[in-house]
Design a protein around this motif. Structure first.
Motif, PDB file in Angstrom:
ATOM      1  N   GLY A   1       1.848  16.534   9.908  1.00 40.57           N
ATOM      2  CA  GLY A   1       2.950  15.629   9.626  1.00 40.57           C
ATOM      3  C   GLY A   1       2.759  14.738   8.421  1.00 40.57           C
ATOM      4  O   GLY A   1       3.609  13.909   8.119  1.00 40.57           O
ATOM      5  N   LYS A   2       1.635  14.888   7.700  1.00 39.58           N
ATOM      6  CA  LYS A   2       1.426  14.105   6.488  1.00 39.58           C
ATOM      7  C   LYS A   2       2.207  14.736   5.341  1.00 39.58           C
ATOM      8  O   LYS A   2       2.541  15.925   5.397  1.00 39.58           O
ATOM      9  CB  LYS A   2      -0.060  14.057   6.137  1.00 39.58           C
ATOM     10  N   VAL A   3       2.480  13.953   4.309  1.00 40.96           N
ATOM     11  CA  VAL A   3       3.236  14.455   3.158  1.00 40.96           C
ATOM     12  C   VAL A   3       2.279  14.608   1.984  1.00 40.96           C
ATOM     13  O   VAL A   3       1.649  13.639   1.554  1.00 40.96           O
ATOM     14  CB  VAL A   3       4.396  13.505   2.792  1.00 40.96           C
TER      15      VAL A   3
ATOM     16  N   THR B   1      12.787  11.039   4.889  1.00 42.15           N
ATOM     17  CA  THR B   1      14.237  10.858   5.007  1.00 42.15           C
ATOM     18  C   THR B   1      14.971  11.776   4.044  1.00 42.15           C
ATOM     19  O   THR B   1      16.101  12.178   4.305  1.00 42.15           O
ATOM     20  CB  THR B   1      14.651   9.399   4.730  1.00 42.15           C
ATOM     21  N   LEU B   2      14.305  12.118   2.929  1.00 49.34           N
ATOM     22  CA  LEU B   2      14.910  13.027   1.947  1.00 49.34           C
ATOM     23  C   LEU B   2      14.740  14.486   2.359  1.00 49.34           C
ATOM     24  O   LEU B   2      15.422  15.361   1.825  1.00 49.34           O
ATOM     25  CB  LEU B   2      14.266  12.807   0.569  1.00 49.34           C
ATOM     26  N   LEU B   3      13.832  14.750   3.289  1.00 57.12           N
ATOM     27  CA  LEU B   3      13.552  16.111   3.770  1.00 57.12           C
ATOM     28  C   LEU B   3      13.835  16.180   5.267  1.00 57.12           C
ATOM     29  O   LEU B   3      12.913  16.162   6.069  1.00 57.12           O
ATOM     30  CB  LEU B   3      12.098  16.472   3.484  1.00 57.12           C
ATOM     31  N   PRO B   4      15.087  16.256   5.672  1.00 54.47           N
ATOM     32  CA  PRO B   4      15.417  16.159   7.102  1.00 54.47           C
ATOM     33  C   PRO B   4      14.868  17.288   7.957  1.00 54.47           C
ATOM     34  O   PRO B   4      14.665  17.117   9.139  1.00 54.47           O
ATOM     35  CB  PRO B   4      16.954  16.163   7.111  1.00 54.47           C
TER      36      PRO B   4
ATOM     37  N   LYS C   1      16.926  18.305  -3.024  1.00 57.38           N
ATOM     38  CA  LYS C   1      16.161  19.376  -3.648  1.00 57.38           C
ATOM     39  C   LYS C   1      15.070  18.841  -4.556  1.00 57.38           C
ATOM     40  O   LYS C   1      14.025  19.470  -4.708  1.00 57.38           O
ATOM     41  CB  LYS C   1      17.079  20.320  -4.424  1.00 57.38           C
ATOM     42  N   SER C   2      15.294  17.678  -5.178  1.00 57.13           N
ATOM     43  CA  SER C   2      14.266  17.094  -6.033  1.00 57.13           C
ATOM     44  C   SER C   2      13.022  16.747  -5.210  1.00 57.13           C
ATOM     45  O   SER C   2      11.889  16.953  -5.663  1.00 57.13           O
ATOM     46  CB  SER C   2      14.791  15.861  -6.741  1.00 57.13           C
ATOM     47  N   ALA C   3      13.221  16.248  -3.990  1.00 59.62           N
ATOM     48  CA  ALA C   3      12.097  15.906  -3.117  1.00 59.62           C
ATOM     49  C   ALA C   3      11.436  17.172  -2.581  1.00 59.62           C
ATOM     50  O   ALA C   3      10.210  17.226  -2.437  1.00 59.62           O
ATOM     51  CB  ALA C   3      12.578  15.034  -1.966  1.00 59.62           C
TER      52      ALA C   3
ATOM     53  N   HIS D   1      -6.814  18.846  -6.408  1.00 60.64           N
ATOM     54  CA  HIS D   1      -6.512  18.762  -4.983  1.00 60.64           C
ATOM     55  C   HIS D   1      -5.215  18.002  -4.737  1.00 60.64           C
ATOM     56  O   HIS D   1      -4.865  17.098  -5.491  1.00 60.64           O
ATOM     57  CB  HIS D   1      -7.658  18.070  -4.242  1.00 60.64           C
ATOM     58  N   ALA D   2      -4.527  18.357  -3.679  1.00 56.68           N
ATOM     59  CA  ALA D   2      -3.271  17.687  -3.339  1.00 56.68           C
ATOM     60  C   ALA D   2      -3.547  16.261  -2.886  1.00 56.68           C
ATOM     61  O   ALA D   2      -4.564  15.985  -2.254  1.00 56.68           O
ATOM     62  CB  ALA D   2      -2.552  18.454  -2.232  1.00 56.68           C
ATOM     63  N   GLY D   3      -2.633  15.357  -3.216  1.00 54.34           N
ATOM     64  CA  GLY D   3      -2.719  13.985  -2.746  1.00 54.34           C
ATOM     65  C   GLY D   3      -1.912  13.820  -1.476  1.00 54.34           C
ATOM     66  O   GLY D   3      -1.016  14.624  -1.196  1.00 54.34           O
ATOM     67  N   ILE D   4      -2.221  12.801  -0.710  1.00 57.91           N
ATOM     68  CA  ILE D   4      -1.492  12.492   0.524  1.00 57.91           C
ATOM     69  C   ILE D   4      -0.783  11.160   0.326  1.00 57.91           C
ATOM     70  O   ILE D   4      -1.395  10.178  -0.076  1.00 57.91           O
ATOM     71  CB  ILE D   4      -2.453  12.410   1.730  1.00 57.91           C
ATOM     72  N   LEU D   5       0.516  11.142   0.605  1.00 56.33           N
ATOM     73  CA  LEU D   5       1.287   9.908   0.466  1.00 56.33           C
ATOM     74  C   LEU D   5       0.876   8.898   1.534  1.00 56.33           C
ATOM     75  O   LEU D   5       0.500   9.274   2.651  1.00 56.33           O
ATOM     76  CB  LEU D   5       2.779  10.183   0.615  1.00 56.33           C
ATOM     77  N   SER D   6       0.988   7.618   1.197  1.00 53.95           N
ATOM     78  CA  SER D   6       0.737   6.568   2.174  1.00 53.95           C
ATOM     79  C   SER D   6       1.840   6.602   3.235  1.00 53.95           C
ATOM     80  O   SER D   6       2.882   7.225   3.035  1.00 53.95           O
ATOM     81  CB  SER D   6       0.719   5.200   1.486  1.00 53.95           C
ATOM     82  N   ASP D   7       1.610   5.941   4.342  1.00 54.87           N
ATOM     83  CA  ASP D   7       2.562   5.978   5.454  1.00 54.87           C
ATOM     84  C   ASP D   7       3.944   5.471   5.051  1.00 54.87           C
ATOM     85  O   ASP D   7       4.960   6.032   5.459  1.00 54.87           O
ATOM     86  CB  ASP D   7       2.035   5.151   6.628  1.00 54.87           C
ATOM     87  N   VAL D   8       3.979   4.412   4.244  1.00 54.92           N
ATOM     88  CA  VAL D   8       5.256   3.830   3.827  1.00 54.92           C
ATOM     89  C   VAL D   8       6.021   4.809   2.935  1.00 54.92           C
ATOM     90  O   VAL D   8       7.211   5.049   3.128  1.00 54.92           O
ATOM     91  CB  VAL D   8       5.016   2.496   3.087  1.00 54.92           C
TER      92      VAL D   8
END
Length: 65
Positions: A20-22, A60-63, A8-10, A46-53
């Motif tokens: 499919g980007k986060v 994995t935290l958001l199945p 839930k934290s994630a 503006h929203a940021g986009i996480l790097s691929d790693v």
């Protein structure tokens, strides 16, 4: 097979875009805004986009995302 649980934290911090980007909310726009420039504050909106790693870790935290 048991159902996987979402961290839930994630779920509160990240959302997965249609491609499919986060995406995540950038930090630094809550208080002490007077010393920050208008340009800096505008970029923080503006929203940021996480790097691929990092996105791989977040997914994995958001199945079900």
């Amino acid at each position: 097979m048991p159902k996987m649980k979402t961290r839930k934290s994630a779920a509160k911090r990240y959302r997965v875009t249609g491609s499919g980007k986060v995406a995540y909310k950038k930090m630094g726009l809550r208080h002490i805004l007077t010393k920050k420039s208008s340009k800096r504050k505008m970029n923080l909106r503006h929203a940021g986009i996480l790097s691929d790693v990092e996105a791989k870790k977040a997914k994995t935290l958001l199945p079900y995302a």
